[in-house]
Design a protein around this motif. Structure first.
Motif, short mmCIF file in Angstrom:
data_model
loop_
_atom_site.label_atom_id
_atom_site.label_comp_id
_atom_site.label_asym_id
_atom_site.label_seq_id
_atom_site.Cartn_x
_atom_site.Cartn_y
_atom_site.Cartn_z
N SER A 75 0.84 -1.19 0.00
CA SER A 75 0.00 0.00 0.00
C SER A 75 0.88 1.24 0.00
O SER A 75 1.94 1.25 0.62
N ARG A 76 0.44 2.26 -0.70
CA ARG A 76 1.12 3.55 -0.71
C ARG A 76 0.09 4.62 -0.35
O ARG A 76 -0.99 4.68 -0.93
N VAL A 77 0.44 5.46 0.61
CA VAL A 77 -0.43 6.55 1.02
C VAL A 77 0.35 7.84 0.83
O VAL A 77 1.50 7.96 1.29
N ILE A 78 -0.26 8.79 0.13
CA ILE A 78 0.37 10.08 -0.13
C ILE A 78 -0.41 11.14 0.63
O ILE A 78 -1.64 11.23 0.50
N LEU A 79 0.31 11.92 1.44
CA LEU A 79 -0.33 12.91 2.32
C LEU A 79 0.28 14.28 2.11
O LEU A 79 1.50 14.40 1.89
N ALA A 80 -0.53 15.31 2.25
CA ALA A 80 -0.02 16.67 2.34
C ALA A 80 0.72 16.80 3.68
O ALA A 80 0.39 16.08 4.63
N PRO A 81 1.71 17.68 3.79
CA PRO A 81 2.45 17.81 5.06
C PRO A 81 1.55 18.06 6.26
O PRO A 81 1.78 17.50 7.33
N GLU A 82 0.50 18.85 6.08
CA GLU A 82 -0.41 19.13 7.20
C GLU A 82 -1.11 17.85 7.67
O GLU A 82 -1.28 17.63 8.86
N HIS A 83 -1.49 17.01 6.72
CA HIS A 83 -2.17 15.76 7.08
C HIS A 83 -1.18 14.77 7.70
O HIS A 83 -1.55 13.99 8.59
N ALA A 84 0.07 14.79 7.25
CA ALA A 84 1.09 13.92 7.85
C ALA A 84 1.28 14.29 9.32
O ALA A 84 1.39 13.42 10.18
N LYS A 85 1.29 15.59 9.60
CA LYS A 85 1.45 16.03 10.99
C LYS A 85 0.23 15.65 11.82
O LYS A 85 0.36 15.24 12.97
N ARG A 86 -0.95 15.74 11.24
CA ARG A 86 -2.16 15.32 11.96
C ARG A 86 -2.13 13.81 12.22
O ARG A 86 -2.55 13.36 13.28
N LEU A 87 -1.65 13.05 11.25
CA LEU A 87 -1.53 11.60 11.43
C LEU A 87 -0.57 11.29 12.57
O LEU A 87 -0.84 10.43 13.41
#
Length: 107
Positions: free
Chosen positions: A57-69
């Motif tokens: 699986s590959r998940v691509i996130l915006a930096p803001e969403h990565a920080k929320r994760l």
């Protein structure tokens, strides 16, 4: 406006989970890369004696969403450890998430 639209407007998002996705994919290795605009999380399955680890699986996130994760994972790990006790990580090289010694290629 139907009920689904009202719920979304009230901040309640309904997720649709297909049976295939609900089964999930087992992954015991993750690689995280980033650019100025995206974080890419690749999840793979590493097995002893198998020289290639297929990315499941590959998940691509915006930096803001990565920080929320990151925040959501930290919060959930704290809750988990309060309920079930500390998560112990066996000795391994720093900054890896592989459960096996990757690169030795022993069967």
């Amino acid at each position: 406006m139907d009920n689904n639209e009202k719920k979304v407007q009230q901040g309640q998002l309904q997720l649709e989970l297909s049976q295939e996705v609900a089964m999930g994919e087992y992954a015991n290795f993750a690689i995280i890369t980033h650019s100025s605009s995206d974080f890419v999380l690749d999840f793979a399955r590493v097995l002893p004696g198998i020289p290639k680890a297929p990315v499941k699986s590959r998940v691509i996130l915006a930096p803001e969403h990565a920080k929320r994760l990151l925040g959501a994972l930290q919060e959930n790990i704290m809750r988990y450890e309060r309920e079930f006790g500390p998560i112990k990580i066996p000795n391994q090289e720093p900054r890896t998430v592989s459960p096996f010694n990757v690169g030795k290629g022993e069967a």
